[in-house]
Design an enzyme around this catalytic site. Structure first.
Site, PDB file in Angstrom:
ATOM      1  N   GLY A 222       0.798  -1.225   0.000  1.00 49.18           N
ATOM      2  CA  GLY A 222       0.000   0.000   0.000  1.00 49.18           C
ATOM      3  C   GLY A 222       0.822   1.262   0.000  1.00 49.18           C
ATOM      4  N   CYS A 223       2.111   1.194  -0.443  1.00 48.81           N
ATOM      5  CA  CYS A 223       2.929   2.405  -0.511  1.00 48.81           C
ATOM      6  C   CYS A 223       3.566   2.475  -1.880  1.00 48.81           C
ATOM      7  CB  CYS A 223       3.977   2.398   0.591  1.00 48.81           C
ATOM      8  SG  CYS A 223       5.221   1.121   0.361  1.00 48.81           S
ATOM      9  N   GLY A 224       4.752   3.122  -1.962  1.00 47.22           N
ATOM     10  CA  GLY A 224       5.416   3.268  -3.245  1.00 47.22           C
ATOM     11  C   GLY A 224       5.999   1.982  -3.770  1.00 47.22           C
TER      12      GLY A 224
END
Length: 285
Positions: free
Chosen positions: A118-120
């Site tokens: 759920g991030c980069g």
């Protein structure tokens, strides 16, 4: 008679006006401010959810294509058979269907995934995968100091959403021959870059002949994404992290940051600056 409940959900606006209470010069008054929206964006590939990102609901086809490329789910736009943008009451689904061999490769990867972050760095199975070797940047295009300054100066007038909200990042691509080719905005800096990557890929371009521009700090995932486009130079307004500098150096990318008005700092591979620019950088150092 058609059933209105069957009508598709409309795409939300990228910015909205909200009421607020302002304090100015010791006086309070009711007013309104335009703020960027962010929505849950779910990336699904051949029916399986790969990741969910919070992002600005704009340029979503660019986002879907750019994300697939920078996450190495595809090597080329032609490997996508179909792409559908589906608004729902909970967010937006970007439904991507991959072709033949690519679909099979993704299915094998999917079976081994520990789960999206759920991030980069999304859908990463291990530390080794997160720090996977990058393709070497082979583009040798050189730029003068004035070109770098002019490129960064072109960003602000093109940032329509940021002019309204003063709260989003921008990613742009600029060449000396054409000026600012494309700019994409988002509340997330890596989302903005994915959207830019998608826009260039859909136009059949790489970044080999120009500058990738960022209005943010430079963290490791921005280097990873820019390298996938064979970007010779990444220029950013704010400072880079040490990890980003190491990765840019390893990938053969010129990293320029703290680029503000007439000033900037060169962290890696200054050989892509013209002789005059290299001498100026050497004098500053």
């Amino acid at each position: 008679m058609s059933d209105e409940t069957d009508a598709p959900e409309p795409l939300p606006a990228p910015a909205v006006s909200v009421p607020c209470l302002a304090q100015r010069g010791g006086v309070s008054f009711a007013t309104a401010r335009i703020v960027p929206d962010e929505q849950a964006i779910a990336f699904t590939y051949n029916g399986s959810t790969h990741a969910v990102m919070m992002a600005t609901p704009a340029d979503l086809e660019d986002f879907a294509v750019g994300f697939a490329l920078t996450e190495e789910l595809i090597e080329d736009r032609s490997e996508i058979e179909n792409l559908e943008i589906v608004p729902t009451p909970l967010g937006i689904e970007l439904r991507v269907w991959l072709k033949g061999d690519r679909a099979e490769t993704y299915a094998k990867r999917r079976r081994s995934m520990a789960g999206p972050t759920g991030c980069g760095l999304c859908g990463i199975e291990s530390l080794e995968a997160a720090m996977r070797p990058l393709p070497q940047v082979t583009a040798a295009t050189k730029f003068s100091s004035q070109a770098i300054i002019a490129a960064m100066a072109s960003l602000d007038p093109a940032q329509v959403l940021n002019a309204e909200t003063h709260a989003v990042h921008g990613a742009g691509f600029w060449t000396e021959r054409e000026g600012l080719i494309a700019l994409r905005e988002d509340v997330g800096r890596h989302n903005a870059l994915d959207k830019l990557v998608g826009a260039l890929v859909r136009a059949g371009r790489t970044a080999a002949d120009g500058l990738v521009l960022m209005t943010s700090r430079v963290s490791i995932e921005l280097i990873q994404k820019a390298a996938r486009l064979n970007a010779p130079v990444l220029v950013a307004v704010s400072a880079p992290t040490a990890a980003a500098i190491r990765l840019a150096d390893e990938a053969g990318m010129t990293l320029i940051a703290v680029a503000r008005r007439q000033d900037f700092e060169v962290f890696t591979h200054p050989e892509r600056l013209t002789e005059t620019s290299r001498q100026a950088a050497s004098n500053v150092a």
